[in-house]
Design a protein around this motif. Structure first.
Motif, PDB file in Angstrom:
ATOM      1  N   LYS A   3       0.847  -1.162   0.064  1.00  0.00           N
ATOM      2  CA  LYS A   3      -0.033   0.052   0.042  1.00  0.00           C
ATOM      3  C   LYS A   3       0.905   1.311  -0.023  1.00  0.00           C
ATOM      4  CE  LYS A   3      -3.832  -2.357   0.097  1.00  0.00           C
ATOM      5  NZ  LYS A   3      -4.742  -2.248  -0.846  1.00  0.00           N
ATOM      6  N   ASP A  47      -3.447  11.190  -2.566  1.00  0.00           N
ATOM      7  CA  ASP A  47      -4.517  10.380  -2.249  1.00  0.00           C
ATOM      8  C   ASP A  47      -4.208   8.709  -2.162  1.00  0.00           C
ATOM      9  OD1 ASP A  47      -6.992   8.825  -1.362  1.00  0.00           O
ATOM     10  OD2 ASP A  47      -8.361  10.268  -2.255  1.00  0.00           O
ATOM     11  N   THR A  49      -5.776   6.187  -1.770  1.00  0.00           N
ATOM     12  CA  THR A  49      -6.761   5.309  -2.416  1.00  0.00           C
ATOM     13  C   THR A  49      -6.542   5.347  -3.911  1.00  0.00           C
ATOM     14  OG1 THR A  49      -8.416   5.734  -0.584  1.00  0.00           O
ATOM     15  CG2 THR A  49      -9.319   5.093  -2.845  1.00  0.00           C
ATOM     16  N   ASP A  52      -3.101   3.686  -4.800  1.00  0.00           N
ATOM     17  CA  ASP A  52      -3.269   2.291  -4.666  1.00  0.00           C
ATOM     18  C   ASP A  52      -3.913   1.648  -5.828  1.00  0.00           C
ATOM     19  OD1 ASP A  52      -1.716   2.211  -2.334  1.00  0.00           O
ATOM     20  OD2 ASP A  52      -3.369   1.937  -1.007  1.00  0.00           O
ATOM     21  N   GLY A  53      -4.899   2.447  -6.101  1.00  0.00           N
ATOM     22  CA  GLY A  53      -5.882   1.978  -7.205  1.00  0.00           C
ATOM     23  C   GLY A  53      -5.210   2.104  -8.462  1.00  0.00           C
ATOM     24  N   ARG A 180      -7.738  10.230   4.813  1.00  0.00           N
ATOM     25  CA  ARG A 180      -6.852   9.496   3.888  1.00  0.00           C
ATOM     26  C   ARG A 180      -5.386   9.834   3.979  1.00  0.00           C
ATOM     27  NH1 ARG A 180     -11.720   9.402   0.716  1.00  0.00           N
ATOM     28  NH2 ARG A 180     -10.749  10.542  -1.293  1.00  0.00           N
ATOM     29  N   ALA A 267     -12.852   6.610  -6.735  1.00  0.00           N
ATOM     30  CA  ALA A 267     -12.980   5.308  -7.486  1.00  0.00           C
ATOM     31  C   ALA A 267     -13.313   5.386  -9.093  1.00  0.00           C
ATOM     32  CB  ALA A 267     -14.231   4.493  -6.880  1.00  0.00           C
TER      33      ALA A 267
END
Length: 279
Positions: A3, A47, A49, A52-53, A180, A267
């Motif tokens: 991560k 960020d 998130t 990582d995405g 985050r 997302a």
């Protein structure tokens, strides 16, 4: 997969004697994605998130600008100089071609990299940003200073006011985003110094008064994304104008979102980026 909050900070010394701090995540094969951050940003302002995405399918490298965070060297006083510094960093890593991901001021720097060495760029993602000389960009210093004072008096992070709308949804997403980026608890990057921050503001103000870059001959694909209500780099006309300046571009605007729309809609943005980079 590792991560981003646990990724180690590395350093590399260039032939010119500069020391760049950076983190990398993802499988180190293929063309890497170089991520360039915003005004006053360091390695902990991304960020996790989103990073990582993207790193599930891509090799992501995130450097500090010279004079910021753990990078050692003089902080640049122009956007063009920041781009030259980053080209130096990329060449030292040994990559003949890269993808670019620029957020806010990082989007300005990314454009200057495209202008200085277009053959280096394979694909580009420009977010929360606008063209050189774009409308309203000259107000970044004033907006940042006013928001900073407001943040001090309300005991809040300045990004609360600069990055998100003040709607109920925007306020909720702001809190989630700030949580985050604070989730890394060890070996956090050093915050930007006041002199380096003011140099960056000066660089942005100067860039805002210069002539637009001519990208009419650029053949690489460009993804442009922003919130519909960006107060730092006004979405209209900047995001639209930027999209029109490239032969092959796609524009994505997120509703009820501001400067950090790509993080508010993490997302959806990650899905968009992965489709764009794998196309």
């Amino acid at each position: 997969m590792e991560k981003y909050v646990n990724t180690l900070t590395q350093k590399i010394k260039t032939d010119q004697g500069h020391i760049f701090a950076y983190r990398e995540i993802g499988n180190p094969v293929g063309i890497p994605l170089i991520a360039l951050t915003h005004l006053s940003g360091n390695l902990d302002n991304w960020d996790p998130t989103v990073i990582d995405g993207i790193a599930v399918n891509h090799h992501v490298i995130l450097p500090d600008y010279l004079g910021v965070g753990a990078s050692l060297g003089p902080a640049a006083t122009s956007i063009q100089a920041m781009a030259t510094d980053m080209i130096e960093f990329i060449h030292q890593l040994g990559y003949p071609q890269i993808d670019l991901f620029g957020f806010s001021m990082g989007g300005f720097v990314a454009q200057e990299i495209m202008a200085q060495e277009p053959g280096l760029v394979h694909r580009a993602i420009l977010t929360g940003t606008g063209p050189r000389g774009g409308k309203g960009i000259e107000n970044v210093t004033r907006i940042s200073d006013v928001s900073l004072l407001k943040a001090i008096f309300t005991f809040r992070d300045v990004k609360t006011y600069l990055f998100f709308t003040r709607t109920l949804n925007g306020k909720q997403e702001s809190k989630a985003f700030l949580n985050r980026i604070k989730s890394r608890t060890h070996q956090r990057d050093k915050g930007i110094s006041w002199p380096a921050y003011r140099k960056q503001l000066t660089a942005i103000h100067r860039w805002a008064s210069e002539a637009p870059i001519d990208f009419s001959n650029a053949t690489f694909p460009v993804l442009i994304a922003n919130g519909e209500n960006d107060i730092m780099v006004p979405t209209k006309p900047n995001s639209i104008q930027l999209a029109k300046s490239f032969q092959h571009s796609k524009l994505v605007l997120y509703p009820d979102a501001g400067h950090a729309g790509v993080f508010q809609y993490a997302a959806a943005f990650v899905k968009e980026v992965n489709q764009f980079l794998l196309a």
